[in-house]
Scaffold this motif. Sequence first.
Motif, PDB file in Angstrom:
ATOM      1  N   ALA A 199       0.860  -1.193   0.000  1.00  0.00           N
ATOM      2  CA  ALA A 199       0.000   0.000   0.000  1.00  0.00           C
ATOM      3  C   ALA A 199       0.888   1.231   0.000  1.00  0.00           C
ATOM      4  O   ALA A 199       1.164   1.811   1.054  1.00  0.00           O
ATOM      5  N   PRO A 200       1.377   1.631  -1.180  1.00  0.00           N
ATOM      6  CA  PRO A 200       2.256   2.805  -1.248  1.00  0.00           C
ATOM      7  C   PRO A 200       1.622   4.019  -0.579  1.00  0.00           C
ATOM      8  O   PRO A 200       0.453   4.315  -0.762  1.00  0.00           O
ATOM      9  N   GLY A 201       2.420   4.687   0.239  1.00  0.00           N
ATOM     10  CA  GLY A 201       1.920   5.820   1.003  1.00  0.00           C
ATOM     11  C   GLY A 201       1.458   5.465   2.401  1.00  0.00           C
ATOM     12  O   GLY A 201       1.134   6.360   3.190  1.00  0.00           O
ATOM     13  N   TYR A 202       1.440   4.161   2.717  1.00  0.00           N
ATOM     14  CA  TYR A 202       0.931   3.742   4.022  1.00  0.00           C
ATOM     15  C   TYR A 202       1.770   4.316   5.159  1.00  0.00           C
ATOM     16  O   TYR A 202       1.232   4.770   6.173  1.00  0.00           O
ATOM     17  N   ALA A 203       3.102   4.291   5.000  1.00  0.00           N
ATOM     18  CA  ALA A 203       3.967   4.762   6.085  1.00  0.00           C
ATOM     19  C   ALA A 203       3.697   6.225   6.405  1.00  0.00           C
ATOM     20  O   ALA A 203       3.636   6.613   7.579  1.00  0.00           O
ATOM     21  N   ALA A 204       3.515   7.038   5.375  1.00  0.00           N
ATOM     22  CA  ALA A 204       3.224   8.450   5.614  1.00  0.00           C
ATOM     23  C   ALA A 204       1.839   8.621   6.216  1.00  0.00           C
ATOM     24  O   ALA A 204       1.636   9.435   7.130  1.00  0.00           O
ATOM     25  N   ALA A 205       0.876   7.848   5.735  1.00  0.00           N
ATOM     26  CA  ALA A 205      -0.478   7.958   6.268  1.00  0.00           C
ATOM     27  C   ALA A 205      -0.538   7.528   7.723  1.00  0.00           C
ATOM     28  O   ALA A 205      -1.320   8.083   8.511  1.00  0.00           O
ATOM     29  N   ALA A 206       0.285   6.556   8.099  1.00  0.00           N
ATOM     30  CA  ALA A 206       0.264   6.060   9.470  1.00  0.00           C
ATOM     31  C   ALA A 206       0.572   7.155  10.468  1.00  0.00           C
ATOM     32  O   ALA A 206       0.032   7.156  11.584  1.00  0.00           O
ATOM     33  N   ALA A 207       1.429   8.081  10.080  1.00  0.00           N
ATOM     34  CA  ALA A 207       1.746   9.179  10.994  1.00  0.00           C
ATOM     35  C   ALA A 207       0.499   9.971  11.355  1.00  0.00           C
ATOM     36  O   ALA A 207       0.320  10.403  12.495  1.00  0.00           O
ATOM     37  N   GLY A 208      -0.388  10.125  10.400  1.00  0.00           N
ATOM     38  CA  GLY A 208      -1.596  10.896  10.625  1.00  0.00           C
ATOM     39  C   GLY A 208      -2.611  10.223  11.515  1.00  0.00           C
ATOM     40  O   GLY A 208      -3.548  10.878  11.994  1.00  0.00           O
ATOM     41  N   PHE A 209      -2.461   8.917  11.747  1.00  0.00           N
ATOM     42  CA  PHE A 209      -3.374   8.212  12.632  1.00  0.00           C
ATOM     43  C   PHE A 209      -3.157   8.601  14.094  1.00  0.00           C
ATOM     44  O   PHE A 209      -4.034   8.401  14.931  1.00  0.00           O
ATOM     45  N   HIS A 210      -1.981   9.120  14.404  1.00  0.00           N
ATOM     46  CA  HIS A 210      -1.587   9.380  15.778  1.00  0.00           C
ATOM     47  C   HIS A 210      -1.719  10.869  16.096  1.00  0.00           C
ATOM     48  O   HIS A 210      -1.244  11.708  15.331  1.00  0.00           O
ATOM     49  N   PRO A 211      -2.334  11.222  17.211  1.00  0.00           N
ATOM     50  CA  PRO A 211      -2.441  12.633  17.570  1.00  0.00           C
ATOM     51  C   PRO A 211      -1.105  13.373  17.609  1.00  0.00           C
ATOM     52  O   PRO A 211      -1.064  14.581  17.363  1.00  0.00           O
ATOM     53  N   MET A 212      -0.024  12.669  17.907  1.00  0.00           N
ATOM     54  CA  MET A 212       1.280  13.318  17.924  1.00  0.00           C
ATOM     55  C   MET A 212       1.821  13.578  16.525  1.00  0.00           C
ATOM     56  O   MET A 212       2.859  14.236  16.366  1.00  0.00           O
ATOM     57  N   GLY A 213       1.149  13.032  15.502  1.00  0.00           N
ATOM     58  CA  GLY A 213       1.489  13.350  14.127  1.00  0.00           C
ATOM     59  C   GLY A 213       2.721  12.679  13.574  1.00  0.00           C
ATOM     60  O   GLY A 213       3.280  13.120  12.567  1.00  0.00           O
ATOM     61  N   ARG A 214       3.141  11.578  14.180  1.00  0.00           N
ATOM     62  CA  ARG A 214       4.309  10.853  13.671  1.00  0.00           C
ATOM     63  C   ARG A 214       4.219   9.414  14.128  1.00  0.00           C
ATOM     64  O   ARG A 214       3.380   9.047  14.956  1.00  0.00           O
ATOM     65  N   VAL A 215       5.104   8.578  13.574  1.00  0.00           N
ATOM     66  CA  VAL A 215       5.234   7.208  14.063  1.00  0.00           C
ATOM     67  C   VAL A 215       6.361   7.175  15.095  1.00  0.00           C
ATOM     68  O   VAL A 215       7.164   8.109  15.208  1.00  0.00           O
ATOM     69  N   ALA A 216       6.422   6.099  15.849  1.00  0.00           N
ATOM     70  CA  ALA A 216       7.438   5.966  16.894  1.00  0.00           C
ATOM     71  C   ALA A 216       8.758   5.489  16.323  1.00  0.00           C
ATOM     72  O   ALA A 216       8.806   4.773  15.313  1.00  0.00           O
ATOM     73  N   ALA A 217       9.832   5.856  16.989  1.00  0.00           N
ATOM     74  CA  ALA A 217      11.117   5.208  16.763  1.00  0.00           C
ATOM     75  C   ALA A 217      11.141   3.914  17.565  1.00  0.00           C
ATOM     76  O   ALA A 217      10.554   3.841  18.661  1.00  0.00           O
ATOM     77  N   PRO A 218      11.792   2.865  17.078  1.00  0.00           N
ATOM     78  CA  PRO A 218      11.836   1.613  17.834  1.00  0.00           C
ATOM     79  C   PRO A 218      12.359   1.790  19.258  1.00  0.00           C
ATOM     80  O   PRO A 218      11.906   1.115  20.182  1.00  0.00           O
ATOM     81  N   GLU A 219      13.285   2.715  19.425  1.00  0.00           N
ATOM     82  CA  GLU A 219      13.866   2.939  20.747  1.00  0.00           C
ATOM     83  C   GLU A 219      12.828   3.448  21.757  1.00  0.00           C
ATOM     84  O   GLU A 219      12.972   3.211  22.972  1.00  0.00           O
ATOM     85  N   GLU A 220      11.803   4.142  21.279  1.00  0.00           N
ATOM     86  CA  GLU A 220      10.780   4.639  22.192  1.00  0.00           C
ATOM     87  C   GLU A 220       9.962   3.489  22.788  1.00  0.00           C
ATOM     88  O   GLU A 220       9.546   3.549  23.952  1.00  0.00           O
ATOM     89  N   ILE A 221       9.737   2.461  22.004  1.00  0.00           N
ATOM     90  CA  ILE A 221       9.048   1.281  22.527  1.00  0.00           C
ATOM     91  C   ILE A 221       9.981   0.536  23.486  1.00  0.00           C
ATOM     92  O   ILE A 221       9.564   0.071  24.550  1.00  0.00           O
ATOM     93  N   ALA A 222      11.245   0.442  23.106  1.00  0.00           N
ATOM     94  CA  ALA A 222      12.219  -0.271  23.929  1.00  0.00           C
ATOM     95  C   ALA A 222      12.389   0.379  25.296  1.00  0.00           C
ATOM     96  O   ALA A 222      12.542  -0.308  26.312  1.00  0.00           O
ATOM     97  N   GLU A 223      12.359   1.698  25.353  1.00  0.00           N
ATOM     98  CA  GLU A 223      12.501   2.388  26.638  1.00  0.00           C
ATOM     99  C   GLU A 223      11.322   2.059  27.564  1.00  0.00           C
ATOM    100  O   GLU A 223      11.500   1.896  28.776  1.00  0.00           O
ATOM    101  N   ALA A 224      10.125   1.981  26.999  1.00  0.00           N
ATOM    102  CA  ALA A 224       8.953   1.616  27.808  1.00  0.00           C
ATOM    103  C   ALA A 224       9.102   0.197  28.341  1.00  0.00           C
ATOM    104  O   ALA A 224       8.798  -0.087  29.514  1.00  0.00           O
ATOM    105  N   ALA A 225       9.571  -0.714  27.489  1.00  0.00           N
ATOM    106  CA  ALA A 225       9.779  -2.097  27.926  1.00  0.00           C
ATOM    107  C   ALA A 225      10.848  -2.177  29.006  1.00  0.00           C
ATOM    108  O   ALA A 225      10.724  -2.953  29.964  1.00  0.00           O
ATOM    109  N   ALA A 226      11.903  -1.383  28.850  1.00  0.00           N
ATOM    110  CA  ALA A 226      12.974  -1.378  29.852  1.00  0.00           C
ATOM    111  C   ALA A 226      12.436  -0.974  31.217  1.00  0.00           C
ATOM    112  O   ALA A 226      12.779  -1.577  32.244  1.00  0.00           O
ATOM    113  N   TRP A 227      11.590   0.049  31.257  1.00  0.00           N
ATOM    114  CA  TRP A 227      11.014   0.478  32.534  1.00  0.00           C
ATOM    115  C   TRP A 227      10.150  -0.624  33.138  1.00  0.00           C
ATOM    116  O   TRP A 227      10.238  -0.910  34.336  1.00  0.00           O
TER     117      TRP A 227
END
Length: 250
Positions: A199-227
């Motif tokens: 689905a070309p364009g999906y990655a860009a569209a995914a950012a719009g699904f989130h109120p923060m207006g972007r997708v996460a970096a993998p490290e942001e998920i990892a930091e939550a798991a670390a805690w």
Amino acid sequence: MMMLGGKHILVTGAASGIGAAAARVFTAHGARVACLDINADGAAEVAAVLPGAISARCDVSDPTSVAAAIDAVIAAFGRLDGAFNNAGIEQSRGRMMPLETIPLVDFDAVMAVNLRGLFICLQAELPRLSRPGAIVNTGSVMSAVAAPGLAAYAASKHGVMGLTRVAAVDHAALGIRVNAVLPGAVATPMILERAEAHAPGYAAAAAGFHPMGRVAAPEEIAEAAAWLISDRASFVTGAALAVDGGLTAV
């Protein structure tokens, strides 16, 4: 002391994406990490640059493979203090389709890794885990909500929360905590390559699904798991921590 200082933690799905980021983040927080993945070469590459890390091939859908990998980790480390059960696959190599058109073989493949694989890992980890100990499972926003065309994936990730909660209440009195992180869209090959290919364009569209207006970096998920794995979350068990830029809040 660093947040994960002195802990020995295994990470499944460690060859790329969130798993590779977790191996790096956990190490930075003081842990010794075992990088497990069906892609043994990829896991070895991640471990090779991390102080004290080891790697092993692990097919989470195969009980024999999982048991052998965990035995190897404990033989190398002497103990297992935590596990990040992160291995997972997307539905139909990233394709979204109505429920009635999903091939049964694709449904079975997703469940074999995302749900049955988690069950196998939990069965192998829980008896071997040090006490106190902690496990974090990778769910998804699809553990809490639904989206069109993702019936198999959503079913598997809803199941992740069922297993997480039962494992948590079964083992709370034994000093073992079990929680889950629920990522939104993350900048990994699952989104940036495979979903984008169908689905070309999906990655860009995914950012719009989130109120923060972007997708996460993998490290942001990892930091939550670390805690969640750390002793700083010592009264947290059976929880679903959404790391989704506000997606499930709307």
